[in-house]
Design a protein around this motif. Structure first.
Motif, PDB file in Angstrom:
ATOM      1  N   ARG A 265       0.842  -1.205   0.000  1.00 32.01           N
ATOM      2  CA  ARG A 265       0.000   0.000   0.000  1.00 32.01           C
ATOM      3  C   ARG A 265       0.872   1.248   0.000  1.00 32.01           C
ATOM      4  N   TYR A 268       2.263   1.671  -3.538  1.00 33.18           N
ATOM      5  CA  TYR A 268       1.225   2.217  -4.430  1.00 33.18           C
ATOM      6  C   TYR A 268       1.066   3.719  -4.206  1.00 33.18           C
ATOM      7  N   ARG A 269       1.084   4.129  -2.945  1.00 29.65           N
ATOM      8  CA  ARG A 269       0.931   5.558  -2.632  1.00 29.65           C
ATOM      9  C   ARG A 269       2.051   6.379  -3.269  1.00 29.65           C
ATOM     10  N   ARG A 490      -8.589  -3.238   4.011  1.00 29.25           N
ATOM     11  CA  ARG A 490      -7.849  -2.484   2.996  1.00 29.25           C
ATOM     12  C   ARG A 490      -6.646  -3.265   2.482  1.00 29.25           C
ATOM     13  N   ARG A 499      -6.152  -0.231  -6.219  1.00 32.75           N
ATOM     14  CA  ARG A 499      -4.977   0.652  -6.249  1.00 32.75           C
ATOM     15  C   ARG A 499      -4.157   0.435  -7.521  1.00 32.75           C
TER      16      ARG A 499
END
Length: 559
Positions: A265, A268-269, A490, A499
């Protein structure tokens, strides 16, 4: 003379200053105040060049480099001498020539403390080794030059008279073994401290979930500014639910797996930041355009570390007396101790075990140790992220288990089982040997009764933590963060697919946006799938057993 300037297999430049400081003996006492930091470091440098048994001091790096420049030694000899003096691990590893190379050449690279340097090629193995050593020294040279003031000449040291040689006593008990293993570099202590600080911060905000941190894992990003925890996870269970057909159940909630999905995550951010139209956000991203491929790579000077507060389940927990030599053990020991292992509802079995229940009603996943072994070959980014970035490897694994005094099982499982696989892998993939060490624990040792199956996840940039029931595979009702009424985590596959599509849109990858299912998007990552197939065939060939995949229906969902 033939060389290649590109890096191979996800290699990253390392800092010899960190290697030097890491291997210097620490001063007495648990901490040092800022006022005596420089004095302590000078004393550590001097202690590095202590006299040997013959009373002569070791030769300083400055002298070794001067001899090399004068033509008295070659680059290979220089690296081996520096390794002995600065006490780092050096390996000249045979690999494959870069894809851009035309003709038939041998290829080697230097691996220093698990960090792989640029690949050198040559018409003979000797020439390739020499070129690889020269390329590695070129990368190390600037930092070595900056350290000259900290590296005294051997002749300038106050060398005491030689003392009679006294043999070290045999280490016969676990306390003595742990005392020896705890002579760790000062720099490593910053990692568990960073993990403890971040975990404490999260738990102080939500004390009602303080019992969820018994089994903890975290990924730490090292930059020029220090160490930062960027992903954290706790937990110790597989779901009892059947395989999900919509990708909204988390099947494996063990701490390392949870932390790794939290890391994804985070990646991806930062990809969204890189592909944004905002120059400021792009600059803040940890990614840069790779100079040797069309993919992105981590910016120079950024490395990744993994912290776990318990020895991972599986082959890492093999008995200390076991050796990875088939001639020295019986067949059942090979099969049951260093083989691949399966995790079923919190229990772990060898893939060869007769006790394993193969009922289709239970969710089965590979052990945490085996997954770490896989990630050190395929990278921690997974298949979907490999559409955008080169493989990302962990450079060190720190184990904060107060009950652990033996890490050789971890080293055997993660590194030795896949030794020699690099030359069989596609471009950018390699077997990255991590530096494994014991460190102080950074996690809580007490669990609440009703929180035993709960696990938390968090990554840098999250406003709050999420609490998932490992047996249910869903977010609990009282979780500080909830994605919706369905309580899908998530970290579930459907969330990752969402995402992935966001990044594909920002990167203008219409080919990826055209995929209809999660499985199709994964299978389009051809090099990654090839590397995965090579790894599993290699493990099977070596006698460690078959890697077991979950039922394919779990990946055949669409958004």
């Amino acid at each position: 003379m033939y060389r290649t300037g590109g890096s191979f297999g996800g290699s990253r430049g390392t800092c010899i200053e960190q290697i030097l400081k890491k291997n210097l003996p620490t001063t007495s006492g648990p901490t040092r105040s800022p006022s005596n930091m420089n004095t302590g470091f000078d004393q550590q440098v001097k202690s590095t060049f202590k006299p040997g048994h013959d009373g002569r001091p070791k030769v300083s790096p400055k002298t070794l480099i001067a001899r090399y420049r004068n033509g008295e030694t070659n680059a290979i000899s220089l690296l081996h001498q520096l390794a002995q003096t600065l006490q780092f691990h050096l390996e000249m590893k045979e690999t494959v020539a870069p894809a851009s190379t035309t003709g038939l050449y041998f290829a080697f690279c230097a691996v220093i403390d698990g960090v792989q340097y640029k690949t050198g090629i040559g018409v003979t193995k000797k020439e390739a080794r020499l070129n690889a050593a020269e390329l590695a020294f070129q990368d190390l040279q600037p930092t070595l030059e900056s350290l000259k003031s900290a590296l005294p000449e051997a002749s300038s040291l106050d060398v005491p008279a030689p003392l009679p040689v006294k043999e070290e006593p045999a280490i016969s008990d676990s306390h003595a073994r742990r005392a020896m293993l705890e002579r760790k570099p000062f720099v490593n202590l910053q990692i568990p401290h960073a993990v403890r600080d971040q975990l404490t911060k999260l738990m102080n905000s939500h004390p009602e979930f303080s019992g969820c941190g018994v089994t903890t894992a975290a990924f730490i990003l090292q930059t020029s500014n220090g160490y930062e925890v960027v992903a954290l996870g706790t937990g110790n269970f597989n779901t009892k639910e059947s395989i999900s057909s919509n990708g909204r159940i988390v099947h494996d909630s063990h701490a390392v797996v949870t932390a790794r999905r939290s890391l994804m995550r985070f990646l991806y951010r930062h990809l969204l930041m890189f592909f944004s139209k905002n120059a400021n956000l792009t600059q803040k991203s940890i990614f840069q355009q790779s100079s040797s491929s069309s993919f992105l790579s981590l910016k120079s000077g950024i490395t990744l570390h993994l912290y776990v507060n318990q020895l991972p389940k599986g082959a890492a927990q093999i008995p200390s007396k076991l050796r990875l030599n088939p001639l020295s053990m019986s067949a059942w020991q090979v099969n049951n101790e260093i083989s691949l292992h399966l995790s079923v509802e919190g229990k772990v079995f060898s893939v060869f075990s007769s006790l394993l229940d193969h009922s289709n009603s239970k969710v089965v996943s590979m052990s945490t140790t085996d997954k770490i072994t896989q990630w050190q070959v395929l990278g921690y980014q997974g298949a979907l992220l490999s559409h955008f970035i080169e493989p990302i490897y962990v450079h060190s694994i720190l184990i904060g288990d107060s009950d652990c005094s033996e890490i050789r099982g971890m080293e055997m499982s993660v590194s030795q089982r896949v030794e020699g696989i690099t030359s069989k892998l596609p471009m950018f993939y390699c077997m990255m040997r991590p530096h494994i060490s014991l460190v102080p624990s950074a996690a809580s040792s007490h669990a609440g009764g009703n929180q035993l199956t709960y696990g938390i996840n968090w990554s840098e940039g999250d406003s709050s933590l999420e609490v998932v029931d490992g047996l249910e595979g869903k977010t609990i009702e009282d979780s500080p963060f909830k994605s919706g009424s369905a309580l899908a985590s998530r970290l579930c596959k459907a969330a990752m697919m969402h995402r992935f599509r966001l990044v594909a849109k920002e990167a203008q990858r219409t080919d990826l946006l055209a995929t209809s299912t999660y499985r199709e998007a994964k299978m389009m990552a051809k090099p990654y799938q090839e590397a995965k197939n090579v790894l599993r065939a290699y493990l099977l060939q070596k006698g460690f057993g078959s890697w077991q995949d979950k039922v394919l229906v779990s990946d055949n969902f669409s958004m």
